[in-house]
Design a protein around this motif. Structure first.
Motif, PDB file in Angstrom:
ATOM      1  N   VAL A   1       0.852  -1.189   0.000  1.00 15.37           N
ATOM      2  CA  VAL A   1       0.000   0.000   0.000  1.00 15.37           C
ATOM      3  C   VAL A   1       0.890   1.242   0.000  1.00 15.37           C
ATOM      4  O   VAL A   1       1.838   1.342   0.792  1.00 15.37           O
ATOM      5  CB  VAL A   1      -0.920   0.021   1.234  1.00 15.37           C
ATOM      6  CG1 VAL A   1      -1.779   1.273   1.253  1.00 15.37           C
ATOM      7  CG2 VAL A   1      -1.798  -1.231   1.261  1.00 15.37           C
ATOM      8  N   HIS A   2       0.579   2.177  -0.885  1.00 17.64           N
ATOM      9  CA  HIS A   2       1.369   3.398  -1.030  1.00 17.64           C
ATOM     10  C   HIS A   2       0.446   4.614  -0.999  1.00 17.64           C
ATOM     11  O   HIS A   2      -0.654   4.578  -1.570  1.00 17.64           O
ATOM     12  CB  HIS A   2       2.139   3.400  -2.349  1.00 17.64           C
ATOM     13  CG  HIS A   2       2.953   2.169  -2.587  1.00 17.64           C
ATOM     14  ND1 HIS A   2       4.313   2.129  -2.369  1.00 17.64           N
ATOM     15  CD2 HIS A   2       2.593   0.919  -3.015  1.00 17.64           C
ATOM     16  CE1 HIS A   2       4.763   0.911  -2.654  1.00 17.64           C
ATOM     17  NE2 HIS A   2       3.746   0.171  -3.062  1.00 17.64           N
ATOM     18  N   HIS A   3       0.907   5.680  -0.367  1.00 19.42           N
ATOM     19  CA  HIS A   3       0.168   6.942  -0.349  1.00 19.42           C
ATOM     20  C   HIS A   3       0.831   7.910  -1.320  1.00 19.42           C
ATOM     21  O   HIS A   3       2.054   8.056  -1.337  1.00 19.42           O
ATOM     22  CB  HIS A   3       0.164   7.529   1.061  1.00 19.42           C
ATOM     23  CG  HIS A   3      -0.396   8.921   1.126  1.00 19.42           C
ATOM     24  ND1 HIS A   3       0.385  10.041   1.369  1.00 19.42           N
ATOM     25  CD2 HIS A   3      -1.669   9.388   0.955  1.00 19.42           C
ATOM     26  CE1 HIS A   3      -0.373  11.114   1.362  1.00 19.42           C
ATOM     27  NE2 HIS A   3      -1.619  10.753   1.102  1.00 19.42           N
ATOM     28  N   TYR A   4      -0.005   8.585  -2.131  1.00 15.40           N
ATOM     29  CA  TYR A   4       0.531   9.506  -3.135  1.00 15.40           C
ATOM     30  C   TYR A   4       0.597  10.922  -2.581  1.00 15.40           C
ATOM     31  O   TYR A   4      -0.395  11.450  -2.074  1.00 15.40           O
ATOM     32  CB  TYR A   4      -0.343   9.484  -4.388  1.00 15.40           C
ATOM     33  CG  TYR A   4       0.130  10.413  -5.487  1.00 15.40           C
ATOM     34  CD1 TYR A   4       1.388  10.244  -6.063  1.00 15.40           C
ATOM     35  CD2 TYR A   4      -0.677  11.444  -5.954  1.00 15.40           C
ATOM     36  CE1 TYR A   4       1.838  11.093  -7.073  1.00 15.40           C
ATOM     37  CE2 TYR A   4      -0.239  12.288  -6.966  1.00 15.40           C
ATOM     38  CZ  TYR A   4       1.018  12.114  -7.522  1.00 15.40           C
ATOM     39  OH  TYR A   4       1.454  12.955  -8.522  1.00 15.40           O
TER      40      TYR A   4
ATOM     41  N   ASP B   1       5.081  16.423  -4.375  1.00 19.67           N
ATOM     42  CA  ASP B   1       6.413  15.949  -4.737  1.00 19.67           C
ATOM     43  C   ASP B   1       6.387  14.873  -5.816  1.00 19.67           C
ATOM     44  O   ASP B   1       7.444  14.446  -6.283  1.00 19.67           O
ATOM     45  CB  ASP B   1       7.130  15.397  -3.500  1.00 19.67           C
ATOM     46  CG  ASP B   1       7.158  16.402  -2.358  1.00 19.67           C
ATOM     47  OD1 ASP B   1       7.390  17.594  -2.633  1.00 19.67           O
ATOM     48  OD2 ASP B   1       6.925  16.000  -1.208  1.00 19.67           O
ATOM     49  N   HIS B   2       5.201  14.422  -6.206  1.00 17.70           N
ATOM     50  CA  HIS B   2       5.034  13.314  -7.152  1.00 17.70           C
ATOM     51  C   HIS B   2       5.840  12.105  -6.685  1.00 17.70           C
ATOM     52  O   HIS B   2       6.707  11.576  -7.384  1.00 17.70           O
ATOM     53  CB  HIS B   2       5.441  13.744  -8.561  1.00 17.70           C
ATOM     54  CG  HIS B   2       5.029  12.766  -9.637  1.00 17.70           C
ATOM     55  ND1 HIS B   2       3.766  12.244  -9.717  1.00 17.70           N
ATOM     56  CD2 HIS B   2       5.736  12.218 -10.678  1.00 17.70           C
ATOM     57  CE1 HIS B   2       3.693  11.435 -10.767  1.00 17.70           C
ATOM     58  NE2 HIS B   2       4.871  11.393 -11.353  1.00 17.70           N
ATOM     59  N   VAL B   3       5.541  11.682  -5.467  1.00 13.66           N
ATOM     60  CA  VAL B   3       6.208  10.524  -4.881  1.00 13.66           C
ATOM     61  C   VAL B   3       5.161   9.612  -4.248  1.00 13.66           C
ATOM     62  O   VAL B   3       4.040  10.038  -3.940  1.00 13.66           O
ATOM     63  CB  VAL B   3       7.244  10.926  -3.798  1.00 13.66           C
ATOM     64  CG1 VAL B   3       8.293  11.868  -4.362  1.00 13.66           C
ATOM     65  CG2 VAL B   3       6.557  11.552  -2.584  1.00 13.66           C
ATOM     66  N   LEU B   4       5.545   8.358  -4.069  1.00 14.57           N
ATOM     67  CA  LEU B   4       4.733   7.405  -3.322  1.00 14.57           C
ATOM     68  C   LEU B   4       5.408   7.122  -1.988  1.00 14.57           C
ATOM     69  O   LEU B   4       6.628   6.900  -1.931  1.00 14.57           O
ATOM     70  CB  LEU B   4       4.556   6.101  -4.106  1.00 14.57           C
ATOM     71  CG  LEU B   4       3.590   6.137  -5.285  1.00 14.57           C
ATOM     72  CD1 LEU B   4       3.630   4.819  -6.039  1.00 14.57           C
ATOM     73  CD2 LEU B   4       2.168   6.445  -4.824  1.00 14.57           C
ATOM     74  N   GLU B   5       4.618   7.152  -0.915  1.00 13.09           N
ATOM     75  CA  GLU B   5       5.093   6.752   0.401  1.00 13.09           C
ATOM     76  C   GLU B   5       4.606   5.331   0.651  1.00 13.09           C
ATOM     77  O   GLU B   5       3.398   5.066   0.569  1.00 13.09           O
ATOM     78  CB  GLU B   5       4.527   7.675   1.480  1.00 13.09           C
ATOM     79  CG  GLU B   5       4.908   9.136   1.314  1.00 13.09           C
ATOM     80  CD  GLU B   5       4.217  10.012   2.334  1.00 13.09           C
ATOM     81  OE1 GLU B   5       4.890  10.849   2.949  1.00 13.09           O
ATOM     82  OE2 GLU B   5       2.982   9.869   2.507  1.00 13.09           O
ATOM     83  N   GLN B   6       5.516   4.429   0.930  1.00 14.84           N
ATOM     84  CA  GLN B   6       5.107   3.043   1.144  1.00 14.84           C
ATOM     85  C   GLN B   6       4.605   2.870   2.566  1.00 14.84           C
ATOM     86  O   GLN B   6       5.363   2.899   3.529  1.00 14.84           O
ATOM     87  CB  GLN B   6       6.257   2.073   0.876  1.00 14.84           C
ATOM     88  CG  GLN B   6       5.792   0.625   0.955  1.00 14.84           C
ATOM     89  CD  GLN B   6       6.758  -0.345   0.306  1.00 14.84           C
ATOM     90  OE1 GLN B   6       7.914  -0.017   0.085  1.00 14.84           O
ATOM     91  NE2 GLN B   6       6.288  -1.554   0.006  1.00 14.84           N
ATOM     92  N   ARG B   7       3.305   2.692   2.662  1.00 12.06           N
ATOM     93  CA  ARG B   7       2.670   2.535   3.973  1.00 12.06           C
ATOM     94  C   ARG B   7       2.759   1.095   4.466  1.00 12.06           C
ATOM     95  O   ARG B   7       2.868   0.841   5.658  1.00 12.06           O
ATOM     96  CB  ARG B   7       1.204   2.962   3.875  1.00 12.06           C
ATOM     97  CG  ARG B   7       1.017   4.442   3.736  1.00 12.06           C
ATOM     98  CD  ARG B   7       1.090   5.124   5.096  1.00 12.06           C
ATOM     99  NE  ARG B   7      -0.087   4.795   5.893  1.00 12.06           N
ATOM    100  CZ  ARG B   7      -0.058   4.230   7.102  1.00 12.06           C
ATOM    101  NH1 ARG B   7       1.086   3.905   7.664  1.00 12.06           N
ATOM    102  NH2 ARG B   7      -1.192   3.992   7.756  1.00 12.06           N
ATOM    103  N   ARG B   8       2.662   0.148   3.556  1.00 14.29           N
ATOM    104  CA  ARG B   8       2.695  -1.252   3.973  1.00 14.29           C
ATOM    105  C   ARG B   8       3.466  -2.074   2.965  1.00 14.29           C
ATOM    106  O   ARG B   8       3.303  -1.920   1.754  1.00 14.29           O
ATOM    107  CB  ARG B   8       1.279  -1.818   4.100  1.00 14.29           C
ATOM    108  CG  ARG B   8       1.258  -3.285   4.501  1.00 14.29           C
ATOM    109  CD  ARG B   8      -0.157  -3.817   4.657  1.00 14.29           C
ATOM    110  NE  ARG B   8      -0.133  -5.210   5.095  1.00 14.29           N
ATOM    111  CZ  ARG B   8      -0.156  -6.261   4.273  1.00 14.29           C
ATOM    112  NH1 ARG B   8      -0.213  -6.065   2.964  1.00 14.29           N
ATOM    113  NH2 ARG B   8      -0.122  -7.489   4.740  1.00 14.29           N
ATOM    114  N   VAL B   9       4.321  -2.951   3.477  1.00  8.13           N
ATOM    115  CA  VAL B   9       5.057  -3.899   2.645  1.00  8.13           C
ATOM    116  C   VAL B   9       4.298  -5.217   2.646  1.00  8.13           C
ATOM    117  O   VAL B   9       3.923  -5.723   3.699  1.00  8.13           O
ATOM    118  CB  VAL B   9       6.490  -4.113   3.181  1.00  8.13           C
ATOM    119  CG1 VAL B   9       7.231  -5.119   2.315  1.00  8.13           C
ATOM    120  CG2 VAL B   9       7.233  -2.794   3.237  1.00  8.13           C
ATOM    121  N   ALA B  10       4.052  -5.752   1.451  1.00  9.63           N
ATOM    122  CA  ALA B  10       3.364  -7.035   1.328  1.00  9.63           C
ATOM    123  C   ALA B  10       4.292  -8.038   0.674  1.00  9.63           C
ATOM    124  O   ALA B  10       5.154  -7.681  -0.144  1.00  9.63           O
ATOM    125  CB  ALA B  10       2.087  -6.878   0.522  1.00  9.63           C
TER     126      ALA B  10
END
Length: 542
Positions: free
Chosen positions: A137-140, A144-153
């Motif tokens: 799961v990633h938050h946009y 900054d046009h970046v993805l923050e990785q909220r959860r690693v699967a």
């Protein structure tokens, strides 16, 4: 002594009561803040501090897909599902289009429009086996046009899959608009759904809302139910899950697959606080939100869609899709002289609001319940007056019974045979449109303005969740008007402030069977040369 406990209000009654209490009128506006300090407005960008970041490439400027190709199923070869494709999808749906500056004030303009440019909608990416993008799961973060990785699967097997989840931070709108803010958040979600569907079309992909899913499941998928990740921060309301089909077959509807519900492991990041000193509280927003969440009931209805694409128009064939999306702005004022619209362009804009198996209205299967009433001011060869565009078969009789008995219901001369447009009354309605739209000149100086009349009380009573969905449909129409107007050389803007029941009385409407949910206006924009424009992402290139 036993004291009787009053029964809890039915969810539908809560939604109907909220709608009634948040109406503006000529006598009074809905409850809102008494003062605004623009230097203290909430942060327009949510971030999850401590979450790993992934910078995304920029590619919209080099995208050669035409507007006509974007909305024609099968016209654009499907792009590969990889990090570059996901980045482009986000760039032309939720990314920044530009920075604006006037004196010391600087603000961002995004591809997805928002009431008051306050942007309550947040976007999350759920990825499975997408090359270049870790599963999870990633938050946009659009700034900054970046993805923050909220959860690693853990990586699975099989082909890649992609979903977008949308949520709302109600306080961003409530800070300015008070109790009426919940309406605006829902309209913004409709615009966002449309923005995603158009962006998917640029890649030869399709996008469809996952129907019949409850808020609790969306919250678990995105981590929005994790109170520990929002320490003192404003919570987000889970709203919409969108499945991206990266290999669509024109004319067919593929089954929508849901992502697996996440466990409670592998999460990172804590939400930032958007407003450290909120001055007001609007508990009615939480009440209507809880009453209209729904619980994942099955879809109650579907509607047949014409498989035909929109009729070809020169503006659509020539316009570059990304250019239209990035150039879209909400008009602040119109030039009355520049707002005379060719009749063919007007008919083309209305045609784009009809339901077809194409972007954006194939984003769900719900039958249309929004029917524009159009105040025509400046359209060549078309008499000024009030017109109606019923968008669903079988609704005309209901509209005739609900509206004034002396309306004409006449078909305009030279109207395309397939376009269900009716003239109700021929008159100069500029002053009426302006007054009804909270005395705003944008509703009278334009080519036309419209009110989006919804089939309201029976729909909401049948399923309170539809209170949200009706607003989403209105926002979806607004997004279509924004882009179609831009492609035709005009400009649009949404109008959330209008006098609800004063309009209804003008139309002859009694009761709540029909209600106007959103206003919109299109015309020739008058540019404010004092405002300067800067690149969306200065210092970054594709």
């Amino acid at each position: 002594m036993n004291v009787a406990v009053p029964p809890a209000a039915r969810p539908a009654d809560v939604a109907l009561a909220y709608h009634a209490r948040t109406k503006h009128s000529l006598k009074a506006y809905a409850a809102g803040p008494e003062t605004l300090d623009w230097d203290m407005q909430p942060n327009p960008f949510r971030e999850f501090e401590g979450a790993p970041r992934l910078a995304l490439p920029l590619a919209a400027e080099g995208l050669g897909v035409t507007f006509a190709g974007m909305v024609t199923p099968g016209a654009v070869p499907a792009a590969v599902l990889d990090l570059a494709g996901v980045a482009l999808l986000l760039e032309v749906s939720f990314g920044l289009a530009a920075w604006k500056q006037y004196g010391p004030d600087r603000w961002a303009v995004r591809c997805n429009p928002s009431s008051g440019n306050l942007h309550p909608t947040e976007a999350y990416v759920i990825a499975e086996r997408v090359p270049g993008l870790p599963d999870g799961v990633h938050h946009y973060v659009s700034r900054d046009h970046v993805l923050e990785q909220r959860r690693v699967a853990a990586a699975g097997s099989g082909g890649g899959r992609l979903w977008l989840a949308l949520s709302s931070v109600h306080w961003r709108e409530a800070w300015k608009y008070g109790e009426r803010a919940f309406r605006y958040c829902q309209l913004d979600l409709g615009h966002a759904l449309g923005a995603v569907r158009y962006a998917a079309g640029c890649l030869g992909w399709s996008a469809r809302m996952v129907e019949g899913i409850g808020r609790a499941e969306i919250a678990r998928l995105t981590g929005l139910d994790r109170a520990q990740d929002f320490p003192g921060a404003e919570r987000e309301d889970p709203d919409i899950l969108i499945a991206i089909d990266t290999d669509p077959t024109p004319g067919s509807v593929a089954p929508v697959v849901r992502p697996s519900v996440s466990d409670d492991a592998g999460w990172s990041g804590a939400a930032n606080v958007l407003d450290r000193h909120p001055l007001y509280r609007w508990p009615v927003i939480d009440q209507v939100s809880a009453a209209t969440h729904g619980g994942g009931e099955p879809v109650p209805e579907t509607t047949p869609m014409s498989p035909s694409p929109p009729p070809p128009r020169a503006a659509m064939a020539q316009a570059r899709a990304a250019g239209v999306i990035l150039a879209r702005r909400s008009a602040q004022q119109f030039s009355a002289k520049g707002s005379t619209m060719p009749r063919e362009a007007f008919f083309g804009l209305l045609d784009a609001l009809l339901v077809r198996a194409a972007a954006p209205f194939d984003a769900w299967t719900y039958a249309p319940r929004i029917h524009p009433l159009i105040f025509v001011h400046r359209v060549e060869g078309l008499a000024p007056g009030l017109y109606a565009l019923p968008r669903r078969d079988g609704v005309v009789d209901g509209l005739k019974a609900a509206l004034r008995a002396d309306f004409q219901w006449a078909v305009p001369d030279d109207c395309p045979p397939h376009l269900p447009l009716f003239r109700l009354v021929e008159t100069d309605c500029r002053a009426i449109a302006r007054t009804i739209s909270c005395h705003q000149a944008i509703a009278s100086d334009s080519s036309f303005a419209l009110a989006m009349l919804s089939e309201f009380e029976p729909t909401v009573t049948g399923d309170p969740w539809r209170y949200r969905q009706l607003h989403w449909e209105a926002g979806l129409l607004g997004q279509a008007l924004y882009l179609e107007a831009e492609a035709a050389g005009f400009r649009g803007t949404g109008i959330g402030c209008f006098f609800d029941d004063d309009l209804h009385r003008l139309l002859g409407i009694e009761g709540m069977a029909f209600q106007s949910l959103y206003h919109f206006t299109v015309g020739g924009p008058a540019a404010d040369t004092r405002i300067t424009t800067e690149p969306a992402y200065p210092g970054r290139s594709a």
